[in-house]
Design a protein around this motif. Structure first.
Motif, PDB file in Angstrom:
ATOM      1  N   VAL A 115       0.865  -1.173   0.000  1.00  0.00           N
ATOM      2  CA  VAL A 115       0.000   0.000   0.000  1.00  0.00           C
ATOM      3  C   VAL A 115       0.902   1.223   0.000  1.00  0.00           C
ATOM      4  O   VAL A 115       2.076   1.157   0.358  1.00  0.00           O
ATOM      5  CB  VAL A 115      -0.984   0.020   1.201  1.00  0.00           C
ATOM      6  N   ASN A 116       0.338   2.369  -0.358  1.00  0.00           N
ATOM      7  CA  ASN A 116       1.167   3.557  -0.582  1.00  0.00           C
ATOM      8  C   ASN A 116       0.299   4.796  -0.354  1.00  0.00           C
ATOM      9  O   ASN A 116      -0.333   5.292  -1.272  1.00  0.00           O
ATOM     10  CB  ASN A 116       1.731   3.490  -2.016  1.00  0.00           C
ATOM     11  N   TYR A 117       0.282   5.246   0.907  1.00  0.00           N
ATOM     12  CA  TYR A 117      -0.509   6.439   1.242  1.00  0.00           C
ATOM     13  C   TYR A 117       0.310   7.408   2.058  1.00  0.00           C
ATOM     14  O   TYR A 117       0.919   7.002   3.035  1.00  0.00           O
ATOM     15  CB  TYR A 117      -1.793   6.032   1.988  1.00  0.00           C
ATOM     16  N   PRO A 118       0.315   8.696   1.635  1.00  0.00           N
ATOM     17  CA  PRO A 118      -0.358   9.285   0.493  1.00  0.00           C
ATOM     18  C   PRO A 118       0.011   8.560  -0.808  1.00  0.00           C
ATOM     19  O   PRO A 118       1.153   8.161  -1.000  1.00  0.00           O
ATOM     20  CB  PRO A 118       0.127  10.718   0.475  1.00  0.00           C
ATOM     21  N   HIS A 119      -0.997   8.437  -1.684  1.00  0.00           N
ATOM     22  CA  HIS A 119      -0.873   7.553  -2.825  1.00  0.00           C
ATOM     23  C   HIS A 119      -0.133   8.201  -3.987  1.00  0.00           C
ATOM     24  O   HIS A 119      -0.347   9.370  -4.308  1.00  0.00           O
ATOM     25  CB  HIS A 119      -2.276   7.132  -3.293  1.00  0.00           C
ATOM     26  N   MET A 120       0.742   7.418  -4.581  1.00  0.00           N
ATOM     27  CA  MET A 120       1.387   7.792  -5.823  1.00  0.00           C
ATOM     28  C   MET A 120       0.918   6.792  -6.874  1.00  0.00           C
ATOM     29  O   MET A 120       1.039   5.589  -6.659  1.00  0.00           O
ATOM     30  CB  MET A 120       2.911   7.721  -5.652  1.00  0.00           C
ATOM     31  N   PRO A 121       0.315   7.226  -7.989  1.00  0.00           N
ATOM     32  CA  PRO A 121       0.451   8.553  -8.588  1.00  0.00           C
ATOM     33  C   PRO A 121      -0.685   9.535  -8.323  1.00  0.00           C
ATOM     34  O   PRO A 121      -0.618  10.674  -8.768  1.00  0.00           O
ATOM     35  CB  PRO A 121       0.472   8.210 -10.083  1.00  0.00           C
ATOM     36  N   THR A 122      -1.753   9.135  -7.634  1.00  0.00           N
ATOM     37  CA  THR A 122      -2.980   9.949  -7.634  1.00  0.00           C
ATOM     38  C   THR A 122      -2.977  11.077  -6.617  1.00  0.00           C
ATOM     39  O   THR A 122      -3.769  12.007  -6.735  1.00  0.00           O
ATOM     40  CB  THR A 122      -4.213   9.066  -7.364  1.00  0.00           C
ATOM     41  N   GLY A 123      -2.130  10.991  -5.579  1.00  0.00           N
ATOM     42  CA  GLY A 123      -2.137  12.000  -4.527  1.00  0.00           C
ATOM     43  C   GLY A 123      -3.246  11.836  -3.510  1.00  0.00           C
ATOM     44  O   GLY A 123      -3.488  12.735  -2.704  1.00  0.00           O
ATOM     45  N   ALA A 124      -3.918  10.684  -3.515  1.00  0.00           N
ATOM     46  CA  ALA A 124      -5.012  10.458  -2.562  1.00  0.00           C
ATOM     47  C   ALA A 124      -4.476  10.362  -1.132  1.00  0.00           C
ATOM     48  O   ALA A 124      -3.451   9.730  -0.879  1.00  0.00           O
ATOM     49  CB  ALA A 124      -5.764   9.177  -2.921  1.00  0.00           C
ATOM     50  N   LYS A 125      -5.213  10.985  -0.207  1.00  0.00           N
ATOM     51  CA  LYS A 125      -4.859  10.945   1.216  1.00  0.00           C
ATOM     52  C   LYS A 125      -5.569   9.776   1.894  1.00  0.00           C
ATOM     53  O   LYS A 125      -6.713   9.463   1.555  1.00  0.00           O
ATOM     54  CB  LYS A 125      -5.280  12.250   1.908  1.00  0.00           C
ATOM     55  N   PRO A 126      -4.916   9.143   2.855  1.00  0.00           N
ATOM     56  CA  PRO A 126      -5.623   8.113   3.621  1.00  0.00           C
ATOM     57  C   PRO A 126      -6.589   8.776   4.599  1.00  0.00           C
ATOM     58  O   PRO A 126      -6.248   9.786   5.225  1.00  0.00           O
ATOM     59  CB  PRO A 126      -4.494   7.401   4.373  1.00  0.00           C
ATOM     60  N   ASN A 127      -7.806   8.231   4.724  1.00  0.00           N
ATOM     61  CA  ASN A 127      -8.690   8.742   5.774  1.00  0.00           C
ATOM     62  C   ASN A 127      -8.323   8.059   7.092  1.00  0.00           C
ATOM     63  O   ASN A 127      -7.463   7.169   7.133  1.00  0.00           O
ATOM     64  CB  ASN A 127     -10.164   8.537   5.416  1.00  0.00           C
ATOM     65  N   LYS A 128      -8.961   8.451   8.164  1.00  0.00           N
ATOM     66  CA  LYS A 128      -8.546   7.970   9.487  1.00  0.00           C
ATOM     67  C   LYS A 128      -8.888   6.506   9.713  1.00  0.00           C
ATOM     68  O   LYS A 128      -8.405   5.900  10.665  1.00  0.00           O
ATOM     69  CB  LYS A 128      -9.181   8.830  10.578  1.00  0.00           C
ATOM     70  N   TYR A 129      -9.717   5.944   8.826  1.00  0.00           N
ATOM     71  CA  TYR A 129     -10.129   4.553   9.018  1.00  0.00           C
ATOM     72  C   TYR A 129      -9.348   3.555   8.167  1.00  0.00           C
ATOM     73  O   TYR A 129      -9.287   2.380   8.521  1.00  0.00           O
ATOM     74  CB  TYR A 129     -11.624   4.394   8.703  1.00  0.00           C
TER      75      TYR A 129
END
Length: 381
Positions: A172-186
């Protein structure tokens, strides 16, 4: 000619290694290319980091072999950094292992835990090295799809429907590359629970958490995570030190010792001066991040304008070193970037190199001067 090992038939040369030859050829022929493809920071590290490196050259121990586990003060600096920025407690003696860049950690972890025929959960889209290392070790990639409709987070219902009997690792890769998605708290809590249910080692690759992000997070902050999780991190993007090759893997003592068995047979320790510079980097105050991100915010605004000029859409809430942009529905990613490279002499990364779910997307790097970004906008208008 001596035949290469069969494992090489399962992988290709890294995309950027090939594409940059084309970019360099265009430049050599008098067509200077603006490179927005690669996330190689173009700014300098903090001055105190460079000073520590140069001072380290004069130390009487600088040119000897170094410890496979790194200097004790480097491991302590990493532990202090995680405590201050992620609220994660780590033992510097048993839960921290410095690496020569986190990319080597992907190989070390995979070599530590994978046998031929084991399965590995890999995000689609995701960092291509997860797949290539898995194939080199004759393990089986099992892709789990990420989608914009779920903010590029794992779909745990879909994961539970996969055949997980041979799965040993999950990337897994958060913050995500390539999209820049942030992980939420859950999401980290769900990942830990998923790993425990299925006896899977989850590895979070976490090099982007300080770039255009006010809330850095770590999977190791979840209670019980060290039993089933590792985290990779790096100084490359956070401190503009990509060429220094300084990374780290973090987790419980058993996992770290297992990885050390591989690592200690692969290298002879990180150069002393680099370790001294890394220690100083990890001591930087929040003012460093504020200064760095003020530059990236200015660049991102220009990249957004460039994306709009190319009729692309993007998520303003995404973070990290890139802008992930959606093409108009009728365009294919690789055809589009080849056209832009040929006609406008701008290199942009096609989303397809990150997996099939990257079709219809392109990725812009923020590692370019504002003058170059303004020139790129002018070229496409």
């Amino acid at each position: 000619m001596i035949e290469v090992a069969d494992r090489l038939n399962s992988v290709e040369e890294y995309y950027f290694s090939k594409k940059l030859r084309e970019v360099n050829l265009l430049t050599a022929n008098g067509k200077p290319v603006i490179n927005l493809g690669i996330g190689s920071p173009d700014m300098q590290p903090p001055q105190k980091v460079i000073d520590a490196l140069t001072a380290g050259l004069l130390d009487k121990n600088a040119h000897k072999y170094q410890s496979y586990q790194g200097l004790p003060e480097l491991r302590q600096a990493i532990a202090n950094f995680y405590k201050a920025n992620y609220a994660v407690n780590l033992s510097p003696n048993t839960e921290v292992l410095p690496l020569m860049g986190s990319k080597e950690g992907i190989m070390h972890i995979s070599m530590t835990y994978l046998n031929k025929g084991d399965a590995v959960l890999i995000p689609n889209p995701g960092y291509p090295t997860y797949q290539s290392v898995t194939k080199l070790l004759e393990a089986t990639p099992v892709f789990y799809e990420l989608d914009a409709s779920n903010n590029w987070l794992p779909d745990f219902k879909a994961l539970e429907q996969l055949d997980l009997t041979k799965v040993k690792l999950m990337w897994v890769n958060y913050p995500h590359m390539p999209t820049g998605a942030k992980p939420n708290k859950y999401v980290f809590e769900e990942l830990v629970a998923f790993a425990k249910r299925h006896d899977i080692l989850v590895v979070n690759d976490n090099p982007y958490s300080f770039v255009l992000n006010d809330n850095p997070t770590s999977i190791l902050s979840v209670e019980g995570s060290k039993d089933v999780c590792l985290e990779l991190n790096s100084l490359s993007k956070t401190f503009n030190m990509a060429g220094w090759r300084v990374g780290m893997v973090l987790g419980n003592n058993e996992h770290i010792n297992n990885i050390l068995k591989v690592k200690s047979n692969m290298d002879s320790g990180m150069f002393y001066g680099i370790q001294k510079g890394a220690i100083e980097a990890l001591k930087c105050s929040n003012m460093w991040f504020s200064t760095l991100n003020s530059v990236y915010k200015q660049r991102r605004d220009l990249v957004w304008k460039l994306a709009e000029a190319l009729n692309c859409t993007y998520d303003e809430n995404a973070i990290g070193l890139f802008v992930w942009a959606k093409l108009p529905a009728y365009l294919k990613a690789e055809e589009f970037i080849d056209l832009i490279l040929k006609e406008n002499h701008i290199f942009i990364t096609p989303g397809t190199i990150f997996g099939s779910k990257g079709e219809g997307y392109i990725r812009f790097s923020l590692c370019a001067q504002t003058e170059d970004l303004e020139e790129a906008i002018a070229r496409v208008r």
